[in-house]
Scaffold this motif. Structure first.
Motif, PDB file in Angstrom:
ATOM      1  N   GLY A   1      44.614 111.655  53.754  1.00 31.63           N
ATOM      2  CA  GLY A   1      44.888 110.342  53.519  1.00 31.63           C
ATOM      3  C   GLY A   1      46.215 109.702  54.318  1.00 31.63           C
ATOM      4  O   GLY A   1      46.280 108.546  54.666  1.00 31.63           O
ATOM      5  N   TRP A   2      47.234 110.466  54.547  1.00 36.46           N
ATOM      6  CA  TRP A   2      48.559 110.284  55.058  1.00 36.46           C
ATOM      7  C   TRP A   2      48.167 109.752  56.454  1.00 36.46           C
ATOM      8  O   TRP A   2      49.025 109.229  57.158  1.00 36.46           O
ATOM      9  CB  TRP A   2      49.613 111.048  55.002  1.00 36.46           C
ATOM     10  CG  TRP A   2      49.442 112.478  55.473  1.00 36.46           C
ATOM     11  CD1 TRP A   2      49.035 113.603  55.271  1.00 36.46           C
ATOM     12  CD2 TRP A   2      49.850 112.787  56.918  1.00 36.46           C
ATOM     13  NE1 TRP A   2      48.973 114.373  56.105  1.00 36.46           N
ATOM     14  CE2 TRP A   2      49.579 114.035  57.022  1.00 36.46           C
ATOM     15  CE3 TRP A   2      50.628 112.017  57.895  1.00 36.46           C
ATOM     16  CZ2 TRP A   2      49.830 114.688  58.241  1.00 36.46           C
ATOM     17  CZ3 TRP A   2      50.943 112.551  58.852  1.00 36.46           C
ATOM     18  CH2 TRP A   2      50.574 113.995  59.269  1.00 36.46           C
ATOM     19  N   HIS A   3      47.213 110.368  57.314  1.00 38.05           N
ATOM     20  CA  HIS A   3      46.856 110.153  58.501  1.00 38.05           C
ATOM     21  C   HIS A   3      46.690 108.540  58.760  1.00 38.05           C
ATOM     22  O   HIS A   3      46.823 108.158  60.003  1.00 38.05           O
ATOM     23  CB  HIS A   3      45.908 110.876  58.989  1.00 38.05           C
ATOM     24  CG  HIS A   3      46.102 112.299  59.135  1.00 38.05           C
ATOM     25  ND1 HIS A   3      45.129 113.146  59.461  1.00 38.05           N
ATOM     26  CD2 HIS A   3      47.170 113.059  59.190  1.00 38.05           C
ATOM     27  CE1 HIS A   3      45.529 114.435  59.591  1.00 38.05           C
ATOM     28  NE2 HIS A   3      46.938 114.317  59.143  1.00 38.05           N
ATOM     29  N   ASN A   4      46.327 107.908  57.646  1.00 35.92           N
ATOM     30  CA  ASN A   4      46.095 106.317  57.836  1.00 35.92           C
ATOM     31  C   ASN A   4      47.330 105.610  58.481  1.00 35.92           C
ATOM     32  O   ASN A   4      46.996 104.623  59.236  1.00 35.92           O
ATOM     33  CB  ASN A   4      45.428 105.723  56.637  1.00 35.92           C
ATOM     34  CG  ASN A   4      44.086 106.199  56.170  1.00 35.92           C
ATOM     35  OD1 ASN A   4      43.335 106.021  57.218  1.00 35.92           O
ATOM     36  ND2 ASN A   4      43.852 107.052  55.044  1.00 35.92           N
ATOM     37  N   ILE A   5      48.375 105.923  58.347  1.00 32.71           N
ATOM     38  CA  ILE A   5      49.500 105.308  58.421  1.00 32.71           C
ATOM     39  C   ILE A   5      49.750 105.453  60.070  1.00 32.71           C
ATOM     40  O   ILE A   5      50.545 104.662  60.631  1.00 32.71           O
ATOM     41  CB  ILE A   5      50.852 105.631  57.823  1.00 32.71           C
ATOM     42  CG1 ILE A   5      51.192 107.146  57.941  1.00 32.71           C
ATOM     43  CG2 ILE A   5      50.649 105.408  55.971  1.00 32.71           C
ATOM     44  CD1 ILE A   5      52.430 107.469  57.475  1.00 32.71           C
TER      45      ILE A   5
ATOM     46  N   MET B   1      45.139 117.662  45.684  1.00 32.92           N
ATOM     47  CA  MET B   1      46.639 117.817  44.921  1.00 32.92           C
ATOM     48  C   MET B   1      46.709 116.900  43.841  1.00 32.92           C
ATOM     49  O   MET B   1      47.247 117.028  42.710  1.00 32.92           O
ATOM     50  CB  MET B   1      47.778 117.680  45.986  1.00 32.92           C
ATOM     51  CG  MET B   1      49.225 117.744  45.613  1.00 32.92           C
ATOM     52  SD  MET B   1      49.547 119.435  44.765  1.00 32.92           S
ATOM     53  CE  MET B   1      51.179 119.115  44.159  1.00 32.92           C
ATOM     54  N   ILE B   2      46.332 115.666  43.965  1.00 30.77           N
ATOM     55  CA  ILE B   2      46.572 114.615  43.055  1.00 30.77           C
ATOM     56  C   ILE B   2      45.574 114.817  41.871  1.00 30.77           C
ATOM     57  O   ILE B   2      46.066 114.729  40.752  1.00 30.77           O
ATOM     58  CB  ILE B   2      45.975 112.894  43.793  1.00 30.77           C
ATOM     59  CG1 ILE B   2      47.200 112.570  44.581  1.00 30.77           C
ATOM     60  CG2 ILE B   2      45.851 112.065  42.623  1.00 30.77           C
ATOM     61  CD1 ILE B   2      46.864 111.457  45.408  1.00 30.77           C
ATOM     62  N   SER B   3      44.383 115.426  42.346  1.00 31.44           N
ATOM     63  CA  SER B   3      43.226 115.627  41.044  1.00 31.44           C
ATOM     64  C   SER B   3      44.006 116.743  40.292  1.00 31.44           C
ATOM     65  O   SER B   3      43.871 116.755  39.034  1.00 31.44           O
ATOM     66  CB  SER B   3      41.913 116.144  41.844  1.00 31.44           C
ATOM     67  OG  SER B   3      41.182 116.447  40.597  1.00 31.44           O
TER      68      SER B   3
ATOM     69  N   LYS C   1      36.828 115.561  61.243  1.00 28.53           N
ATOM     70  CA  LYS C   1      36.824 116.673  60.688  1.00 28.53           C
ATOM     71  C   LYS C   1      38.141 117.373  60.901  1.00 28.53           C
ATOM     72  O   LYS C   1      37.957 118.442  60.266  1.00 28.53           O
ATOM     73  CB  LYS C   1      35.515 117.445  61.265  1.00 28.53           C
ATOM     74  CG  LYS C   1      34.075 116.847  60.951  1.00 28.53           C
ATOM     75  CD  LYS C   1      33.323 117.571  61.583  1.00 28.53           C
ATOM     76  CE  LYS C   1      31.694 117.164  61.453  1.00 28.53           C
ATOM     77  NZ  LYS C   1      31.686 115.592  61.763  1.00 28.53           N
ATOM     78  N   LYS C   2      38.988 116.932  61.770  1.00 16.68           N
ATOM     79  CA  LYS C   2      40.261 117.837  61.814  1.00 16.68           C
ATOM     80  C   LYS C   2      41.296 116.742  61.981  1.00 16.68           C
ATOM     81  O   LYS C   2      40.894 115.442  62.307  1.00 16.68           O
ATOM     82  CB  LYS C   2      40.161 118.848  62.729  1.00 16.68           C
ATOM     83  CG  LYS C   2      39.843 118.283  64.324  1.00 16.68           C
ATOM     84  CD  LYS C   2      39.454 119.252  65.107  1.00 16.68           C
ATOM     85  CE  LYS C   2      39.250 118.852  66.393  1.00 16.68           C
ATOM     86  NZ  LYS C   2      39.062 119.886  67.605  1.00 16.68           N
TER      87      LYS C   2
ATOM     88  N   GLN D   1      34.381 102.144  61.295  1.00 12.01           N
ATOM     89  CA  GLN D   1      35.682 102.516  60.695  1.00 12.01           C
ATOM     90  C   GLN D   1      35.769 104.305  60.677  1.00 12.01           C
ATOM     91  O   GLN D   1      35.082 104.759  59.987  1.00 12.01           O
ATOM     92  CB  GLN D   1      36.059 101.993  59.311  1.00 12.01           C
ATOM     93  CG  GLN D   1      37.417 102.391  58.990  1.00 12.01           C
ATOM     94  CD  GLN D   1      38.008 101.754  57.544  1.00 12.01           C
ATOM     95  OE1 GLN D   1      37.004 101.009  56.997  1.00 12.01           O
ATOM     96  NE2 GLN D   1      39.016 102.171  57.001  1.00 12.01           N
ATOM     97  N   PHE D   2      36.818 104.737  61.217  1.00 11.88           N
ATOM     98  CA  PHE D   2      36.966 106.198  61.160  1.00 11.88           C
ATOM     99  C   PHE D   2      37.652 106.632  59.863  1.00 11.88           C
ATOM    100  O   PHE D   2      38.846 105.824  59.767  1.00 11.88           O
ATOM    101  CB  PHE D   2      37.339 106.569  62.246  1.00 11.88           C
ATOM    102  CG  PHE D   2      38.598 106.603  62.975  1.00 11.88           C
ATOM    103  CD1 PHE D   2      39.893 107.270  62.340  1.00 11.88           C
ATOM    104  CD2 PHE D   2      38.795 105.658  63.907  1.00 11.88           C
ATOM    105  CE1 PHE D   2      41.018 107.245  62.850  1.00 11.88           C
ATOM    106  CE2 PHE D   2      40.169 105.430  64.324  1.00 11.88           C
ATOM    107  CZ  PHE D   2      41.243 106.165  63.804  1.00 11.88           C
TER     108      PHE D   2
END
Length: 608
Positions: free
Chosen positions: A574-578, A1-3, A607-608, A568-569
């Protein structure tokens, strides 16, 4: 999306071989590099009247001789910068001239002043354009700051798309503005010559005025000289021109000077004959257009083109700031990131930084141009003075053919620029005092950055006599949070390095938890040593670093190096990091600044 959004806003990446296609011809260069100087006729004459109105409307006739003085200064600057273009055809303008002829610190003062000035160019131009819009549509006045910030964002994106693309867009509004002003001036002069302008609107030239003084006239002259800001931009941006760069830049400079002289003179003359007085809510150009045409389509055409060029005049800053930043970065006075070209072959970092800082200025000053213009003008007259003085030194030192004529031109320019600078300091100190704050701070920042780069180069140079420590073995420490695929992935990587020892470290917060994990580990990885560091204070980083210190001390005796492998997994999105504790980031942040430990991150991608 950002790209996708990036590609939509700034376009496809360009190859380095396409750089030649990003050069400007004279017509486009005149539009993109002269818009600042040409647009200043919309507020330069007004600044003269703002000073004279303190005496009274009877003093407005003094705007004519003051304008003549400004034209003399303009002529000196144009001739001088033409000489600079041929003498320093690689660009850099006042910074390079001052540095090479006056020394490092005068060069940095000129360079620092211009960097700040180009930020002010964007802020002043956009704010003045917003003023022109709100003059025509008073109901928008309270939204001026928002309007200005939106325009900054749009112009920033336009410049990120590349030099030629932005020039192609900007050329039309600039030339429309020139056409509009010529129509306004021509019609106004026709009305004056045919007697359609009542004589009682203005006082006769030479009328005695009580309270007038040389100091006030010099103050009005220095204020009117704000119309000359942007004259130096072409000398800074010579590399943007098509070949022959210097010749094309010089011709563009002459064309800009001629247009600026005609339009500035015309507005001053019309303002005098129409008896225009400066007002807070309506610009002088707006008043002249309304008296000449009435509030009809022609009036809105002039206001529209004026607003456009005032807004797009910011593009001069976007053209010159990145190139000046490149010169400073090459000399190691500002971060090297400013030398990097972006996807569209422009210096994207400089463009983005310029846009952000100008928006901050607009917000802080609430888009009030009268508060920004004095600081803006003094910021450019300091480099004017230094560059002229530098050229004087150059001619005296080298004495080429015809040097005396060149020396006289630069001497006149340096003298008048110095007088204008001093008048700003004397008459508008309350508005320009920040110069005495930001310039020393900038010089200090330049010095510290340069010192850092020199220190880094000295330490990285292979010829230095620093002793290299011979490593005879490796001890690997793997912090673990559980028995998972992430940990297994890191352990397998650690084994592949054939270290002397692998130590897994677990930090439990409860004693029961410690015993349970030790039992599970013995069954899962019996060949790998596990160390548990119980802590009742719920901190992973502190007990881990203490343990690393202990192992490091023992390893140093054997010339072994300690490596910390951090599992580190990486979430699929990206938003899953929070949603997760970032313990690995905390550990890495603590250890990266240690010179006695190697830190490696082994990612495991979900992967999911």
């Amino acid at each position: 999306m950002i790209s996708f959004l990036k590609r939509f806003l700034i376009g496809r990446p360009l190859k380095s071989t396409e750089l030649g296609e990003q050069k400007l011809n004279k017509k486009k260069a005149l539009a993109i590099l002269s818009s600042d100087a040409l647009s200043s006729v919309a507020y330069g004459p007004e600044q003269i009247l703002i000073v004279l109105v303190t005496i009274g409307a009877a003093a407005f006739w003094y705007s004519i001789p003051i304008a003549i003085g400004v034209l003399v200064l303009l002529t000196a600057l144009i001739l001088s910068y033409r000489q600079i273009i041929f003498a320093y055809s690689h660009g850099g303008g006042a910074y390079v001239v001052s540095k090479e002829n006056l020394g490092k610190y005068p060069g940095l003062i000129a360079g620092g002043s211009l960097l700040v000035d180009y930020i002010l160019t964007v802020a002043v131009s956009i704010s003045a354009g917003a003023d022109a819009i709100t003059s025509a549509f008073p109901s928008l006045h309270e939204h001026k700051v928002v309007i200005a910030i939106v325009f900054v964002i749009l112009i920033t994106i336009l410049n990120l798309r590349g030099v030629t693309e932005s020039a192609s867009v900007l050329a039309y509004p600039v030339y429309l503005f020139v056409l509009a002003l010529f129509i306004l001036i021509g019609t106004g002069l026709y009305n004056i010559l045919t007697g359609n302008v009542p004589a009682e609107l203005h006082t006769s030239l030479g009328t005695p005025v009580a309270g007038i003084s040389l100091f006030l006239l010099l103050r009005a002259f220095s204020s009117g000289s704000s119309a000359l800001t942007g004259v130096e931009a072409i000398s800074n941006a010579i590399p943007n021109f098509k070949s022959p760069e210097a010749s094309n830049a010089a011709k563009t400079l002459i064309a800009m000077g001629a247009l600026l002289a005609v339009m500035f003179s015309g507005i001053v003359v019309l303002a005098y004959y129409y008896g225009i007085a400066p007002r807070a809510d309506v610009t002088v150009v707006s008043q002249i257009a309304e008296q000449t045409f009435g509030r009809n389509a022609m009036y809105f055409f002039i206001q529209g083109t004026t607003a456009l060029i005032l807004i797009l005049a910011a593009n001069t800053g976007y053209s010159a700031f990145p190139l000046l930043a490149v010169n400073l970065a090459k000399d190691k006075f500002i971060p090297r990131m400013f030398t990097m070209r972006g996807d569209r072959l422009g210096y994207s970092n400089g463009i983005i930084i310029l846009g952000v800082l100008s928006m901050v200025l607009i917000y802080v000053f609430e888009g009030k141009t009268e508060q920004l213009i004095p600081l803006y003008a003094v910021g450019v007259f300091i480099p004017f003075t230094l560059s002229q003085t530098g050229m004087m030194v150059k001619w005296l030192r080298e004495k080429p053919a015809g040097w005396m004529q060149k020396f006289i031109i630069n001497t006149v320019g340096a003298l008048i620029s110095f007088i204008v600078t001093m008048m700003f300091f004397l008459t508008k100190f309350t508005q320009v005092w920040p110069v005495f704050v930001f310039l020393p701070i900038l010089l200090l920042v330049f010095h510290r950055i340069h010192k850092h780069y020199e220190a880094v180069a000295d330490q990285l140079r292979i010829t230095t006599c620093e002793e290299t420590i011979k490593i005879e073995g490796n001890v690997i420490i793997v912090p673990v949070a559980g028995i998972t695929h992430v940990v297994m992935n890191s352990l397998e990587y650690a084994k592949s390095l054939n270290p002397q020892q692998i130590i897994a470290v677990y930090v439990p917060f409860e004693r029961e938890e410690e015993a349970i994990f030790e039992e599970k580990w013995r069954k899962w990885q019996p060949d790998i040593r596990l160390v548990t560091l119980y802590t009742p204070y719920r901190s992973i980083v502190q007990p881990l670093t203490k343990f690393i210190d202990t192992i490091n001390w023992k390893a140093a005796e054997l010339n072994h190096r300690v490596t910390v492998i951090i599992p580190q997994f990486i979430p699929k999105k990206g938003w899953h990091n929070i949603l997760h504790n970032q313990s690995s980031l905390l550990i890495r942040a603590r250890l990266l600044f240690r010179s006695d430990v190697i830190v490696t991150t082994v990612p495991y991608h979900l992967k999911k």
